[in-house]
Write an enzyme that holds these catalytic residues in place. Structure first.
Site, PDB file in Angstrom:
ATOM      1  N   CYS A 129       0.847  -1.188   0.000  1.00  0.00           N
ATOM      2  CA  CYS A 129       0.000   0.000   0.000  1.00  0.00           C
ATOM      3  C   CYS A 129       0.883   1.239   0.000  1.00  0.00           C
ATOM      4  CB  CYS A 129      -0.888  -0.027   1.241  1.00  0.00           C
ATOM      5  SG  CYS A 129      -2.001   1.374   1.395  1.00  0.00           S
TER       6      CYS A 129
ATOM      7  N   HIS B 221      -9.171  -3.663  -2.327  1.00  0.00           N
ATOM      8  CA  HIS B 221      -8.178  -2.949  -1.522  1.00  0.00           C
ATOM      9  C   HIS B 221      -8.554  -1.465  -1.429  1.00  0.00           C
ATOM     10  CE1 HIS B 221      -3.853  -2.225  -0.227  1.00  0.00           C
ATOM     11  NE2 HIS B 221      -4.253  -1.008  -0.545  1.00  0.00           N
ATOM     12  N   GLU B 222      -8.866  -0.858  -2.573  1.00  0.00           N
ATOM     13  CA  GLU B 222      -9.197   0.571  -2.589  1.00  0.00           C
ATOM     14  C   GLU B 222     -10.545   0.850  -1.925  1.00  0.00           C
ATOM     15  OE1 GLU B 222      -6.778   2.504  -3.150  1.00  0.00           O
ATOM     16  OE2 GLU B 222      -5.550   0.912  -4.014  1.00  0.00           O
TER      17      GLU B 222
ATOM     18  N   HIS C  81     -10.220   1.185   1.733  1.00  0.00           N
ATOM     19  CA  HIS C  81      -9.755   2.505   2.180  1.00  0.00           C
ATOM     20  C   HIS C  81     -10.912   3.464   2.416  1.00  0.00           C
ATOM     21  CE1 HIS C  81      -5.431   2.286   2.210  1.00  0.00           C
ATOM     22  NE2 HIS C  81      -5.370   1.844   0.960  1.00  0.00           N
TER      23      HIS C  81
END
Length: 182
Positions: free
Chosen positions: A109, A152-153, A156
């Protein structure tokens, strides 16, 4: 131009915040998304990344540059070398597979400076609905690497870091329904 100095680092409260929906796609929002994607393109160019000390990335979520907005940019090429989906505003997973996958070498990351070992279990296939910078509603079917990047994004945007998914007791042990991503 965004550089590594603009990337919020692990420990910053913004990375643990569930960020707000984008209610208006204005010129500022478009400029922010464009600069996020430009960072990703530049970071994958060896000459530019070396010149500006950019760590390579394939995805960047707004909280990673300190913005309280549900939006992200990605720059992943398909098998033919064409970029897949640039910007997503208010993305949301609407369905996913039961089967899982993971990157055998683990995930990294831009907001995390050290290597964190362990596998991150992700859904093998997902469907995401979102808006483009033109306000067009889209639905994306993603599998493989693109599905991993999107998850993954999207994490966030909800204040979740990739290492939150690593099993503390058995960091390298995949679930029964998980297969490594080739």
């Amino acid at each position: 131009m965004l550089t590594m100095e603009d990337i919020v680092r692990d420990g910053h409260p913004m990375l643990r915040k569930k960020v707000s929906e984008v209610t208006e796609i204005d010129a500022q929002t478009i400029a922010e998304l464009t600069s996020m994607r430009e960072y990703l393109i530049n970071s994958q160019n060896p000459e530019v990344s070396e010149k500006y000390s950019l760590r390579p990335g394939v995805g960047l979520a707004a909280p990673q540059i300190g913005l309280d907005k549900r939006m992200l940019a990605i720059y992943v090429e398909d098998e033919d070398g064409n970029p897949e989906y640039d910007y997503m505003i208010n993305p949301k997973i609407i369905s996913h597979s039961v089967n899982e996958t993971y990157l055998p070498g683990g995930e990294g990351c831009l907001s995390v400076d050290e290597d964190i070992e362990g596998i991150v279990q992700r859904k093998k296939r997902i469907r995401v609905k979102a808006e483009t910078i033109d306000g067009e509603k889209i639905e994306i079917k993603a599998k493989g690497f693109l599905a991993v990047v999107l998850q993954h994004e999207l994490d966030h945007l909800n204040g979740v870091m990739f290492y939150d998914h690593i099993d503390k007791n058995e960091p390298f042990e995949p679930h029964d329904n998980a297969q490594p991503l080739d």
